[in-house]
Each structure stands twice: as structure tokens, then as C-alpha cells.
Design an enzyme around this catalytic site. Structure first.
Site, short mmCIF file in Angstrom:
data_model
loop_
_atom_site.label_atom_id
_atom_site.label_comp_id
_atom_site.label_asym_id
_atom_site.label_seq_id
_atom_site.Cartn_x
_atom_site.Cartn_y
_atom_site.Cartn_z
N ARG A 94 -21.23 58.19 61.27
CA ARG A 94 -22.17 58.83 62.19
C ARG A 94 -23.03 57.75 62.81
O ARG A 94 -23.77 57.05 62.12
CB ARG A 94 -23.02 59.86 61.44
CG ARG A 94 -24.06 60.49 62.30
CD ARG A 94 -24.72 61.72 61.67
NE ARG A 94 -25.77 62.11 62.57
CZ ARG A 94 -27.08 62.07 62.30
NH1 ARG A 94 -27.50 61.73 61.09
NH2 ARG A 94 -27.97 62.40 63.20
N HIS A 138 -31.16 59.88 68.89
CA HIS A 138 -31.77 59.62 67.58
C HIS A 138 -33.10 58.90 67.85
O HIS A 138 -33.27 57.74 67.48
CB HIS A 138 -30.80 58.81 66.70
CG HIS A 138 -31.09 58.90 65.22
ND1 HIS A 138 -30.15 59.30 64.30
CD2 HIS A 138 -32.20 58.63 64.51
CE1 HIS A 138 -30.68 59.26 63.08
NE2 HIS A 138 -31.94 58.86 63.18
N GLU A 183 -32.68 65.57 64.13
CA GLU A 183 -33.95 65.99 63.54
C GLU A 183 -35.04 66.30 64.57
O GLU A 183 -36.07 65.61 64.63
CB GLU A 183 -34.46 64.93 62.57
CG GLU A 183 -33.51 64.68 61.42
CD GLU A 183 -34.04 63.67 60.40
OE1 GLU A 183 -34.99 62.94 60.72
OE2 GLU A 183 -33.50 63.62 59.29
N ASN A 309 -29.65 67.08 57.08
CA ASN A 309 -30.17 65.81 56.56
C ASN A 309 -31.13 66.16 55.44
O ASN A 309 -32.12 66.86 55.66
CB ASN A 309 -30.95 65.04 57.63
CG ASN A 309 -30.07 64.56 58.78
OD1 ASN A 309 -28.87 64.75 58.79
ND2 ASN A 309 -30.70 63.92 59.77
N TYR A 311 -33.40 64.76 52.03
CA TYR A 311 -33.93 63.66 51.21
C TYR A 311 -34.65 64.16 49.96
O TYR A 311 -34.38 63.71 48.87
CB TYR A 311 -34.84 62.74 52.05
CG TYR A 311 -34.01 61.95 53.04
CD1 TYR A 311 -33.41 60.75 52.67
CD2 TYR A 311 -33.75 62.44 54.32
CE1 TYR A 311 -32.59 60.05 53.55
CE2 TYR A 311 -32.93 61.74 55.20
CZ TYR A 311 -32.36 60.55 54.80
OH TYR A 311 -31.54 59.86 55.65
N GLU A 371 -26.96 63.36 56.57
CA GLU A 371 -27.72 62.22 56.02
C GLU A 371 -28.16 62.57 54.61
O GLU A 371 -28.62 63.70 54.36
CB GLU A 371 -29.01 61.91 56.81
CG GLU A 371 -28.81 61.22 58.11
CD GLU A 371 -30.14 60.88 58.79
OE1 GLU A 371 -31.17 60.69 58.10
OE2 GLU A 371 -30.15 60.82 60.03
#
Ligand code: GAL
Length: 467
Positions: A94, A138, A183, A309, A311, A371
């Protein structure tokens, strides 16, 4: 184009620490990067400035005072980086396009040299057996568009759709998956809400028009990509939305209410218009002035996949009297943290995926983890070995969380690790290292870390299990 996953249930992933995580046959492993974080060569071959050039060159904005001027010099070293991917064994990569390389002012004539770079990069990837997933935006908005209001200006959406069409026409024959906007919640909140990211505006709830325009940009670009890929090609278009389970700081009604509101802002504000064509009920009244008839239908394009994504989860409390925002963020106690201070909670990814499917069922296309990764500063030891055990533990736990969600029926088709390389980590500059490959920024020497070898083993075991 999406690889179908056979209906048979995969073998259960072994318990943490035992063997390697097991994902279903056909599962796509990949790595992710973004243009401004790795490319460098910011003045080269006609590239125009982006808001991240401006922001990083503004004193006090980046913690270590660095910029993305050189970054990983991927612009010149991409053959070496693609060779690293080939050795790793990933089937996907990506990457993002730098809009201002392709259109230096974000509008008007195309800079052919910019497109030529991506042309070469895609060819190199395909020759290495790596399928490109391409993000159009991005975060590096052309500065000229920001000077006209950026994402607060509705006309930026038209510019974005034109750029999407340019990219699709030239590159669309080699792109497996497209992601229009990375995002949009982070762009809105960090860029326009609190100003920690470019363009550095702190507008709090007045930033909501940027959210609406980013969502429209997603919808319009999705249409433009599908209309503009070369004849005979079908564009697969999705998204890459950052999601985090929101956990209240206490069972106090005020904390629970603040958590619900922040959940709507962070998760629902982007997810619901994309999948359901409506804003979360708590936020819809705040957007009434910017939503024009037909907008929500434009935003809700059928998606070929939904990129998550992930985290870490967040712990939320009600803010005190007089605060700019009604919620505040609390430390999540009792978990290890990465070097950037984020708690390591793999099970929250499982929780999110299972909740996501339970709540959105038929509205949900196949999911990719677009991600996931961790910042650990481990550098080379005396023998030049980068032994980043903590990253292996992080990735192992999160892949097992994905495997468990898949066993429970969540249709996850792939996992793209953030990131292939250590790179320019936005406001953290080069102080935080997310890579499977260590980068010495003085020499640009790349050193695969232990986590790279581990990830290669996971992928190889998967391939072997297919016989
Ligand atoms: C994401 C972002 C990436 C990367 C990562 C780690 O939000 O899309 O560019 O910086 O976080 O912080």
C-alpha cells in the site's frame, strides 16, 4: 479485483507465543507507506509544495525539527525497497501518490515526470509479484489548494475528482486496489480540529465542514476512478479509515456520554455516511449547513472493500468546565505501551472487528487491515542486528486477533503492516520508528529487523500450508 476466500474455516490460529499466526488461504499480506513519509525528493522533477512541506518547515511544528525533504529517499531507492518486499514475500504494497508531484498546484496540467515515477514504481512492484494498493491522498494536500481554503473549500472536491481521473487513466491498468482518502478522521481532527497536523488549524467543532468535504471527495473520487480506468479494467475501490474502540474512563454517566460522543466523532462520522449514507444522529444537526441535497448519496458509493487502520483503543472522560472540546483522553492503564506511548491491546482489534460485523452486517464489504504496526526505537546492536522482539510480539498478537475474528465469521481478506520502512512519522519526525526495516537516515542503509524475518516466516508458512 478481490481474491475470493474459500468457505472452509481456517485452522485455528495457535495461542500467543505458540507457532505462527494462521490466516485463511488466499489471505493477502502486505506492508504500507505514504508518499510524504518515505519519498523525499521534494523539489525534484517538477513536484509542487504540499501542506506537509510548509508545515514541517515551520519552526516548532515537528518535535525533532526535521522535514520530509529526504525521508527514506524512496524516490531514488525504490528498486531496493521493492526488492526488500520481494524477499519478505508480501503479495501487496500500500503506497500513496503525491498529488503535487502529479499536479504541482493541485489543478490544471499534469506533470508527466511525476506520473512517470509512479509508472516505474508500479512496474517494479508487479515484476516482483507485489500487487499495488494505491492511496490518492495521504495528507499531503498541494499547498496551492490549501491557500484557497483546502478541505474547507468545497471546490477542492472537484480538483480531487480530476486528479483521481488522471491517476486512474494512467495507472489504473496496474492497481489492484484504490483508496481515495487515508483516514479522513485524522485529517479533520488533527489537521483542522486541534492543529497538530498540517495545515495546523485549531477550529474544534468548526472543522466539521472539512469532514463533509473529505467524505464527498471519497465519493467523487470513487466514481472518477471507476469511470476513468482503462477500458477492460474494473477498479476495486475502498477506504482506509482509522478506527479505535472507545472505552469510558469510568462508569460515571458523564464519562459514558463523552465516550459515546467521541465514538461518533472518531468512528461514526466517516463510517456511517460511507456505508449507510447518513451521519450519526448526534452529529447530523452540526452538519446541516454544509450538506447539500444529494451529497449523502454521492458519499455512499458501493465499496469493494473496507480498510481498517487500527493501532489501539482510547480511554475517554468528560472534559471539565470551559474546555474547548467536551471529551478528554486518559491514559489506558494496565497495558504495555509502544515507544510512542500507545497501549498494546491486540484484543481490542478482535473486539472492533466482531462489533463492526455485528453492527453493519450486509452493509459491510470485505475488510482489509490497511494499517497496523508499532513504534519501537530498537537500533542495530554491535553486530548490526536489529532485534525488535517487542514489534514481533505486537504483530503476533494483532495477527492472532485478526485470525480469531476471521474464525468468528468476520470477512477479513488481508493485513498490511505499517510500515515497510522506518520513516517520517509526521509531528514526531524521525524519532519514532515503525518499520520492519531499519533506516539509517545518515547513510540511507536499510537493515531488515528481526520482525521482518518473523513476518517473512509467517508469510512463508502460509504459502507452505497451501502446498
Ligand atoms: C496512521 C497514518 C500513518 C502512520 C501511522 C503511524 O494514522 O495513516 O501515516 O503515520 O498512523 O502513526
Amino acid at each position: 479485483m478481490i481474491v475470493p476466500v474459500p468457505a472452509a474455516a481456517p485452522d485455528p490460529s495457535p495461542a500467543a507465543g505458540v507457532g505462527l499466526p494462521v490466516l485463511p488461504p488466499g489471505f493477502r499480506f502486505g506492508t504500507s507507506t505514504a508518499a510524504y513519509q518515505v519519498e523525499g525528493a521534494v523539489d525534484q522533477d517538477g513536484r509542487g509544495p504540499s501542506i506537509w512541506d510548509t508545515f514541517s518547515h515551520t519552526a516548532g511544528r515537528i518535535n525533532d525539527g526535521s522535514t520530509g525533504d529526504v525521508a527514506c529517499d524512496h524516490y531514488h531507492r525504490f528498486p531496493e525497497d521493492v526488492a526488500l518486499m520481494k524477499d519478505l514475500g508480501v503479495g501487496g504494497y500500500r503506497l500513496s501518490l503525491s498529488w503535487s508531484r502529479i499536479q504541482p498546484t493541485g489543478a490544471g496540467p499534469v506533470n508527466q515526470q511525476g506520473l512517470d515515477f509512479y509508472d516505474r514504481l508500479l512496474d517494479e512492484l508487479l515484476a516482483a509479484g507485489v500487487q499495488p494498493m494505491v492511496t490518492l491522498f495521504h495528507w499531503d494536500l498541494p499547498q496551492a489548494l490549501e491557500d484557497d481554503g483546502g478541505w474547507l473549500n468545497r471546490s477542492t472536491i472537484d480538483r480531487f475528482a480530476e486528479y483521481a481521473a488522471i491517476a486512474a487513466a494512467r495507472l489504473g491498468d496496474r492497481v489492484e486496489h484504490w483508496v481515495p482518502v487515508n483516514e479522513p478522521n485524522v485529517v479533520t481532527m488533527m489537521g483542522y480540529g486541534i492543529g497538530m497536523h498540517a495545515p495546523g488549524r485549531a477550529m474544534f467543532f468548526d472543522a466539521l465542514p472539512a469532514a463533509h468535504h473529505l467524505l464527498l471527495a471519497h465519493g467523487r473520487a470513487t466514481i472518477a476512478l471507476r469511470d476513468s480506468v482503462p477500458a477492460g479494467v474494473t477498479a476495486s475501490v475502498g477506504c482506509a479509515n482509522n478506527h479505535a474502540p472507545m472505552w469510558p474512563a469510568s462508569d460515571d454517566a458523564a464519562d459514558i456520554g463523552a465516550t459515546k460522543l467521541f465514538d461518533a466523532v472518531w468512528n461514526g462520522l466517516f463510517l456511517e455516511p460511507m456505508l449507510l449514507g447518513r451521519y450519526p444522529v448526534d452529529l447530523a444537526p452540526l452538519l446541516e449547513d454544509v450538506v447539500v441535497d444529494g451529497d449523502l448519496a454521492t458519499i455512499r458509493q458501493p465499496l469493494d472493500f473496507y480498510g481498517v487502520n487500527y493501532y489501539n483503543p482510547w480511554r475517554i472522560a468528560a472534559a471539565g468546565e470551559g474546555a474547548d472540546l467536551p471529551f478528554e483522553f486518559r491514559e489506558l492503564l494496565g497495558y504495555p505501551t509502544t515507544d510512542i506511548g500507545w497501549p498494546v491491546v491486540p484484543d481490542a482489534l478482535r473486539e472492533w472487528l466482531i462489533m463492526f460485523r455485528a453492527r453493519y452486517r450486509n452493509a459491510l464489504p470485505p475488510i482489509y487491515i490497511t494499517e497496523n504496526g508499532a513504534a519501537y526505537g530498537t537500533g542495530p546492536d554491535a553486530d548490526g542486528v536489529v532485534d525488535d522482539r517487542a514489534r514481533i510480539d505486537y504483530l503476533d498478537g494483532h495477527l492472532r486477533a485478526v485470525a480469531t475474528a476471521v474464525q468468528r465469521g468476520v470477512d477479513v481478506r488481508g493485513y498490511y503492516c505499517w510500515s515497510l520502512l522506518d520513516n517520517f512519522e509526521w509531528t514526531e519526525g524521525y524519532s519514532q520508528r515503525f518499520g520492519l526495516v531499519h533506516v539509517d537516515y545518515e547513510t540511507q542503509v536499510r537493515t531488515p529487523k528481526s520482525s521482518y524475518r518473523w513476518f517473512a516466516d509467517v508469510i512463508a508458512a502460509q504459502t507452505r500450508s497451501l502446498g
